[in-house]
Design a protein around this motif. Structure first.
Motif, mmCIF file in Angstrom:
data_model
loop_
_atom_site.group_PDB
_atom_site.id
_atom_site.type_symbol
_atom_site.label_atom_id
_atom_site.label_comp_id
_atom_site.label_asym_id
_atom_site.label_seq_id
_atom_site.Cartn_x
_atom_site.Cartn_y
_atom_site.Cartn_z
ATOM 1 N N LYS A 1 0.818 -1.203 0.000
ATOM 2 C CA LYS A 1 0.000 0.000 0.000
ATOM 3 C C LYS A 1 0.857 1.260 0.000
ATOM 4 N N GLU A 2 1.920 1.241 0.788
ATOM 5 C CA GLU A 2 2.808 2.400 0.863
ATOM 6 C C GLU A 2 3.553 2.615 -0.460
ATOM 7 N N GLN A 3 3.983 1.508 -1.068
ATOM 8 C CA GLN A 3 4.688 1.605 -2.346
ATOM 9 C C GLN A 3 3.775 2.143 -3.440
ATOM 10 N N LYS B 1 1.252 4.165 -3.044
ATOM 11 C CA LYS B 1 1.050 5.595 -2.815
ATOM 12 C C LYS B 1 2.226 6.405 -3.333
ATOM 13 N N SER B 2 3.424 5.862 -3.204
ATOM 14 C CA SER B 2 4.611 6.613 -3.627
ATOM 15 C C SER B 2 4.742 6.678 -5.148
#
Length: 293
Positions: free
Chosen positions: A45-47, A49-50
């Motif tokens: 999820k974080e990847q 978003k980036s």
């Protein structure tokens, strides 16, 4: 500035993937966006978003490129097929140095050589089969046809993720290229004219095809992403092989009257090749794809 560059990358990709024989994966790789696309599909999820801020303008550019293709590029392919094709062949080849930087300095062994040669042979086999293929299959309403359409969508989506392999060529080999494109046309006409029969006929093929396509993109992108993480050199040699052989697919799929091309036409074609290579090479370096892969 980065947003503008990503829009341009998407614009070029959108036009290129509409050309018969051009692989969507090859163009995304050449534009330096391959790893970002894989991360958006299969990352955490974080990847996701980036990577999303950079991929939104890239997606906008792709849509714009597809629209422009319908008006401009078709005319160019009709009047100058060799020169136009050479631009995009140059772009495909221009993406190879970004991959080569991953393997640069690593001593070539049997495993790496076999990986490269197998990829080239796969492309050669596809070209031979698609060039000689004259099979045309249809999908009549049935459970089996539904499952076949799902499988075709899965395969077509996989070719979008794997650089070098053309989805149109693979559909020709399987014998369903005209069935799928015809169903898309039926659905579009049906929706535009409110004809329920055409909508149902087109939807019967396109809906399961779309289901398979989503599954194919997600699963295959996860596999390639893992391969790039676990065996980057071996995977890179395979991708280099696919991309190095893919220009032949473009030339085979585009109709060129070789006898009508004079020395000036060939000179312009060479300049187009060099120009396309330079653009892709610059984008690949500017994006820092080597660090990401």
């Amino acid at each position: 500035m980065t947003i503008f560059i990503n829009i341009i990358k998407g614009f070029v990709t959108g036009m290129a993937v509409m050309i018969p024989g051009v692989s969507a994966g090859s163009m995304v790789m050449s534009m330096g966006m391959y790893r970002s696309v894989l991360t958006l599909i299969s990352g955490s999820k974080e990847q996701r978003k980036s990577t999303l801020p950079g991929l939104i303008p890239f997606g906008v550019g792709i849509l714009a490129g597809i629209v422009v293709f319908a008006f401009l590029l078709i005319a160019l392919l009709d009047k100058f097929p060799l020169q136009t094709s050479m631009v995009f062949i140059g772009m495909i080849l221009g993406g190879i140095p970004s991959l080569y930087r991953i393997v640069k300095g690593v001593r070539i062994n049997v495993k790496y050589a076999v990986s490269f040669l197998v990829a080239v042979c796969v492309m050669a086999g596809m070209l031979i089969l698609s060039h000689n293929s004259n099979v045309t299959s249809t999908l009549e309403p049935s459970v089996l046809s539904f499952l076949i359409a799902v499988f075709l969508g899965f395969v077509a989506a996989a070719t979008m993720v794997v650089p070098g392999i053309s989805g149109s060529a693979l559909m020709l080999i399987l014998g369903y290229y005209y069935e799928i494109t015809g169903s898309i046309k039926e659905l579009a006409v049906g929706l535009g004219t409110f004809q329920g029969k055409l909508i149902c006929q087109g939807a019967f093929v396109i809906i399961p095809f779309a289901i398979g396509a989503v599954a194919g993109i997600v699963l295959v992108s996860k596999v390639i992403r893992r391969l790039l993480d676990k065996a980057p050199v071996t995977t890179s040699y395979a991708l280099i092989g696919l991309m190095a052989a893919s220009p032949a697919a473009v030339l085979l799929k585009v109709s060129v009257d070789w006898s009508a091309i004079g020395w000036l036409g060939y000179l312009i074609a060479v300049l187009c090749l060099v120009g396309g290579f330079t653009v892709a090479y610059y984008f690949g370096r500017a994006d820092g794809q080597t660090k990401n892969c």
